[in-house]
Design a protein around this motif. Structure first.
Motif, PDB file in Angstrom:
ATOM      1  N   GLU A 185       0.807  -1.224   0.000  1.00 37.33           N
ATOM      2  CA  GLU A 185       0.000   0.000   0.000  1.00 37.33           C
ATOM      3  C   GLU A 185       0.838   1.270   0.000  1.00 37.33           C
ATOM      4  OE1 GLU A 185      -3.245  -0.478  -0.272  1.00 37.33           O
ATOM      5  OE2 GLU A 185      -2.895  -2.651  -0.139  1.00 37.33           O
ATOM      6  N   VAL A 186       2.163   1.134  -0.084  1.00 40.17           N
ATOM      7  CA  VAL A 186       3.038   2.308   0.056  1.00 40.17           C
ATOM      8  C   VAL A 186       2.920   3.235  -1.144  1.00 40.17           C
ATOM      9  CG1 VAL A 186       5.428   3.099   0.299  1.00 40.17           C
ATOM     10  CG2 VAL A 186       4.658   1.047   1.514  1.00 40.17           C
ATOM     11  N   LYS A 187       2.661   4.506  -0.854  1.00 41.72           N
ATOM     12  CA  LYS A 187       2.589   5.549  -1.882  1.00 41.72           C
ATOM     13  C   LYS A 187       3.377   6.758  -1.398  1.00 41.72           C
ATOM     14  CE  LYS A 187      -1.948   4.210  -3.748  1.00 41.72           C
ATOM     15  NZ  LYS A 187      -2.038   2.940  -3.005  1.00 41.72           N
ATOM     16  N   GLY A 188       3.465   7.773  -2.266  1.00 47.39           N
ATOM     17  CA  GLY A 188       4.112   9.022  -1.879  1.00 47.39           C
ATOM     18  C   GLY A 188       5.541   9.163  -2.363  1.00 47.39           C
ATOM     19  N   PHE A 189       6.020   8.175  -3.125  1.00 45.31           N
ATOM     20  CA  PHE A 189       7.383   8.214  -3.659  1.00 45.31           C
ATOM     21  C   PHE A 189       7.333   8.182  -5.183  1.00 45.31           C
ATOM     22  CE2 PHE A 189       7.442   6.391   0.543  1.00 45.31           C
ATOM     23  CZ  PHE A 189       8.488   7.073   1.162  1.00 45.31           C
ATOM     24  N   LYS A 190       8.437   8.535  -5.812  1.00 42.43           N
ATOM     25  CA  LYS A 190       8.491   8.500  -7.276  1.00 42.43           C
ATOM     26  C   LYS A 190       8.194   7.102  -7.783  1.00 42.43           C
ATOM     27  CE  LYS A 190      11.500   9.627 -11.189  1.00 42.43           C
ATOM     28  NZ  LYS A 190      12.846  10.146 -11.584  1.00 42.43           N
ATOM     29  N   SER A 191       8.745   6.112  -7.115  1.00 38.16           N
ATOM     30  CA  SER A 191       8.464   4.709  -7.425  1.00 38.16           C
ATOM     31  C   SER A 191       8.742   3.892  -6.177  1.00 38.16           C
ATOM     32  CB  SER A 191       9.337   4.215  -8.585  1.00 38.16           C
ATOM     33  OG  SER A 191      10.711   4.242  -8.228  1.00 38.16           O
ATOM     34  N   VAL A 192       8.108   2.738  -6.104  1.00 43.63           N
ATOM     35  CA  VAL A 192       8.312   1.823  -4.979  1.00 43.63           C
ATOM     36  C   VAL A 192       8.528   0.421  -5.535  1.00 43.63           C
ATOM     37  CG1 VAL A 192       7.361   0.820  -2.867  1.00 43.63           C
ATOM     38  CG2 VAL A 192       6.810   3.194  -3.479  1.00 43.63           C
ATOM     39  N   LYS A 193       9.641  -0.182  -5.184  1.00 43.35           N
ATOM     40  CA  LYS A 193       9.918  -1.569  -5.563  1.00 43.35           C
ATOM     41  C   LYS A 193      10.149  -2.377  -4.302  1.00 43.35           C
ATOM     42  CE  LYS A 193      12.839  -4.677  -8.254  1.00 43.35           C
ATOM     43  NZ  LYS A 193      13.991  -4.813  -9.182  1.00 43.35           N
ATOM     44  N   VAL A 194       9.389  -3.442  -4.128  1.00 52.44           N
ATOM     45  CA  VAL A 194       9.529  -4.305  -2.962  1.00 52.44           C
ATOM     46  C   VAL A 194      10.250  -5.584  -3.367  1.00 52.44           C
ATOM     47  CG1 VAL A 194       8.325  -5.547  -1.131  1.00 52.44           C
ATOM     48  CG2 VAL A 194       7.403  -3.372  -1.976  1.00 52.44           C
ATOM     49  N   VAL A 195      11.345  -5.880  -2.677  1.00 55.05           N
ATOM     50  CA  VAL A 195      12.115  -7.106  -2.919  1.00 55.05           C
ATOM     51  C   VAL A 195      11.862  -8.039  -1.746  1.00 55.05           C
ATOM     52  CG1 VAL A 195      14.413  -8.086  -3.272  1.00 55.05           C
ATOM     53  CG2 VAL A 195      13.883  -5.792  -4.155  1.00 55.05           C
ATOM     54  N   THR A 196      11.157  -9.141  -1.991  1.00 57.16           N
ATOM     55  CA  THR A 196      10.844 -10.081  -0.916  1.00 57.16           C
ATOM     56  C   THR A 196      11.763 -11.291  -1.011  1.00 57.16           C
ATOM     57  OG1 THR A 196       9.116 -11.096  -2.278  1.00 57.16           O
ATOM     58  CG2 THR A 196       8.435  -9.373  -0.753  1.00 57.16           C
ATOM     59  N   ARG A 197      12.374 -11.607   0.107  1.00 55.95           N
ATOM     60  CA  ARG A 197      13.281 -12.751   0.167  1.00 55.95           C
ATOM     61  C   ARG A 197      12.526 -13.980   0.691  1.00 55.95           C
ATOM     62  NH1 ARG A 197      17.433 -10.328  -2.658  1.00 55.95           N
ATOM     63  NH2 ARG A 197      18.341  -8.571  -1.524  1.00 55.95           N
ATOM     64  N   LYS A 198      12.707 -15.105   0.049  1.00 54.51           N
ATOM     65  CA  LYS A 198      12.101 -16.341   0.549  1.00 54.51           C
ATOM     66  C   LYS A 198      12.846 -16.844   1.773  1.00 54.51           C
ATOM     67  CE  LYS A 198      10.209 -17.983  -3.848  1.00 54.51           C
ATOM     68  NZ  LYS A 198      10.222 -19.074  -4.869  1.00 54.51           N
TER      69      LYS A 198
END
Length: 286
Positions: free
Chosen positions: A61-74
């Motif tokens: 749900e993160v907003k407010g930035f130029k872009s958001v990339k989430v890196v999830t580690r298994k």
């Protein structure tokens, strides 16, 4: 401001801390111009999985930035490896990075401070680190920012040219110290920095930060700091990986933009005296 540095945010299993960290970052002057990379470590145990998933739901749900990339580690990398890998990845791609963990409340002007410092000192090889945290110092006559040897880890920034000097091998690092260097590294033994090195060697901690500070110190590097802290750590409530329940490092975050950056790249002697006194007093209270 051109060429805004990317932000790396490292999160794990503390949804409320993460939410507060993100909210304060969103309120920063340069948030909307910044690319945010969030590194979510995998659960260490099954007991951690629910909280890790709760954090990951929040990240969607993160907003407010130029872009958001989430890196999830298994898998669970652990904080040290997560930071080393994530920072290395971003400095290769962007040449610089701003680093946050999931328990830091920032000033609305923290990103501005980092980006101005990264731009101003980008070609000064001896400047290897920019810290946003500063101890709650009594002396209010220090300049607005100054250079000092310590590399603080609660909100920081660096360049690819400096990060290439990071030495993860504790044996190689410890081999570079003689008695005088240990004395100066530990701020005349008012802080347990050398003990942290020994504890890492003994497998009692897994700190990336002490190895980064040692790498900077052995390369005759220096760090930029604000006199009035631009971040506050909310993790000293027993929830942090490397933190205890304590309040001696608590601060009120600065609410004004930084206007002054030193032109002479030299350790500030006044800051050394004041920081040494603070650390000595803090140690006496432990």
């Amino acid at each position: 401001m051109q060429n805004i540095a990317p932000i790396a945010l490292f999160v794990y299993n503390r949804p409320e801390h993460t939410r507060r960290t993100l909210e304060s970052l969103q309120q920063n002057e340069l948030a909307a111009e910044s690319q945010l990379f969030i590194f979510s470590d995998g659960p260490k145990t099954e007991a951690d999985r629910a909280k890790v998933n709760e954090v990951r739901a929040l990240l969607n749900e993160v907003k407010g930035f130029k872009s958001v990339k989430v890196v999830t580690r298994k898998e669970n990398l652990g904080l040290a490896n997560a930071i080393i890998i994530g920072v290395s990845q971003l400095v290769i791609e962007f040449g610089k990075v701003i680093v946050f963990e999931d328990d830091l409340i920032s000033s609305p002007y923290t990103l501005q401070y980092f980006n101005e410092g990264l731009t101003k000192y980008q070609r000064d090889d001896e400047v290897m680190h920019i810290g946003a945290y500063m101890y709650p110092l009594e002396d209010k006559t220090l300049p607005e920012t100054f250079f000092y040897r310590i590399a603080t880890s609660w909100g920081w920034a660096t360049w690819a040219r400096a990060w290439k000097n990071f030495e993860p091998d504790i044996d190689k690092l410890m081999a570079g110290f003689d008695a005088e260097k240990k004395y100066n590294f530990s701020i005349e033994y008012t802080m347990n920095f050398w003990k942290q090195m020994e504890e890492f060697k003994a497998g009692k901690n897994n700190s990336w930060a002490i190895r980064w500070y040692a790498s900077i110190f052995l390369n005759q590097g220096i760090a930029l700091h604000p006199a009035h802290s631009l971040v506050h750590n909310i993790g000293h409530d027993g929830t942090g990986v490397h933190s205890n329940i304590e309040d001696m490092y608590g601060v009120k975050v600065a609410q004004q933009p930084i206007k002054y950056f030193p032109t002479e790249i030299k350790e500030n002697e006044q800051a050394h005296t004041v920081i040494k006194a603070f650390l000595k007093n803090a140690r006496a209270r432990l």
